[in-house]
Design a protein around this motif. Structure first.
Motif, short mmCIF file in Angstrom:
data_model
loop_
_atom_site.label_atom_id
_atom_site.label_comp_id
_atom_site.label_asym_id
_atom_site.label_seq_id
_atom_site.Cartn_x
_atom_site.Cartn_y
_atom_site.Cartn_z
N UNK A 81 0.82 -1.22 0.00
CA UNK A 81 0.00 0.00 0.00
C UNK A 81 0.85 1.27 0.00
N UNK A 82 0.51 2.18 -0.90
CA UNK A 82 1.15 3.49 -0.91
C UNK A 82 0.49 4.39 0.13
N UNK A 83 1.30 5.20 0.83
CA UNK A 83 0.82 6.11 1.86
C UNK A 83 1.01 7.54 1.36
N UNK A 84 -0.05 8.34 1.37
CA UNK A 84 0.06 9.71 0.89
C UNK A 84 -0.44 10.69 1.95
N UNK A 85 0.39 11.68 2.27
CA UNK A 85 -0.06 12.84 3.04
C UNK A 85 -0.65 13.85 2.06
N UNK A 86 -1.64 14.61 2.52
CA UNK A 86 -2.18 15.67 1.66
C UNK A 86 -2.58 16.87 2.52
N UNK A 87 -2.69 18.00 1.86
CA UNK A 87 -3.10 19.25 2.51
C UNK A 87 -4.30 19.83 1.77
N UNK A 102 -4.22 5.76 2.23
CA UNK A 102 -3.45 4.68 1.64
C UNK A 102 -4.20 4.18 0.42
N UNK A 103 -3.46 3.63 -0.54
CA UNK A 103 -4.14 3.08 -1.71
C UNK A 103 -3.34 1.92 -2.30
N UNK A 104 -4.06 1.04 -2.98
CA UNK A 104 -3.47 -0.03 -3.76
C UNK A 104 -3.85 0.18 -5.22
N UNK A 105 -2.86 0.17 -6.15
CA UNK A 105 -3.15 0.49 -7.56
C UNK A 105 -2.86 -0.66 -8.53
#
Length: 209
Positions: A81-87, A102-105
């Protein structure tokens, strides 16, 4: 390189004949890592009152490819799983909320591998087009609200080069474009679309069977 140019390259390549092809029935497995680099300007939410800025991330990846014809393979990409911070920012650029997801692509592609004898140093470029399915989970924002991102389905493009160093082993560098757009909701209310649509840049060890 745009997705249109990748698609054109695949169509052109599929019409070529091969004297030194990867034979039909061959399997390859590639293990490595990719950096998912989201596009800039990731969308506007809440009637354009908030802009979204999504961070990049690097995770291990693995893919398997089966050659259905000489030099033509069907590849499935999987990953941790990819982990992304966002604002979320207001119109003046001030950060109003921060969050994580988090996402799976997983991505399925049809690919063409060019022949070694056509290239310097026996490198083996390839191109591919396909479809990406991205599922999001563990979304959260700093104020504790209930944030959800819908799953996404979109086109994908793939370009890369294999550098053989043994008869059945190669080192790979590649880049993938993924059309990832997700509808966002906050406390059950639709608030707009987040457009991640990243390029993913990777390296991998490739083994042929």
């Amino acid at each position: 390189m745009t997705l249109q140019s990748i698609t054109l390259a695949v169509i052109t390549a599929l019409g070529m004949t091969s004297a030194f092809a990867v034979p039909a029935g061959t399997w390859t497995v590639a293990a490595g890592a990719h950096m998912v680099d989201p596009k800039s300007d990731n969308g506007k939410l809440l009637n354009d009152t908030l802009s979204v800025d999504v961070d990049d991330d690097i995770r291990p990846t693995i893919s398997g490819e089966y050659f259905v014809a000489d030099n033509v393979g069907v590849e499935l990409l999987a990953a941790m799983p990819f982990h992304h911070d966002f604002e979320l920012k207001d119109p003046t650029g001030n950060t109003v909320l921060t969050g994580k997801t988090q996402h799976l692509p997983p991505t399925l592609s049809l690919q063409y591998h060019f022949d070694n004898d056509m290239m310097p140093m026996n490198v083996k470029p390839f191109v591919g087009v396909g479809v990406n399915y991205t599922t999001f989970f563990k979304e959260r924002v700093s104020n504790g609200a209930d944030l959800e991102f819908d799953d996404s389905v979109g086109v994908a493009g793939h370009v890369g080069i294999d550098f053989p160093y043994a008869p059945t082993e190669s080192f790979r560098i590649d880049a993938r474009y993924m059309d990832i757009k997700t509808d966002a909701s906050l406390n059950g209310m639709d608030i707009g679309e987040v457009d991640i649509s990243p390029w993913a840049y990777g390296v991998a060890f490739v083994k042929q069977f």
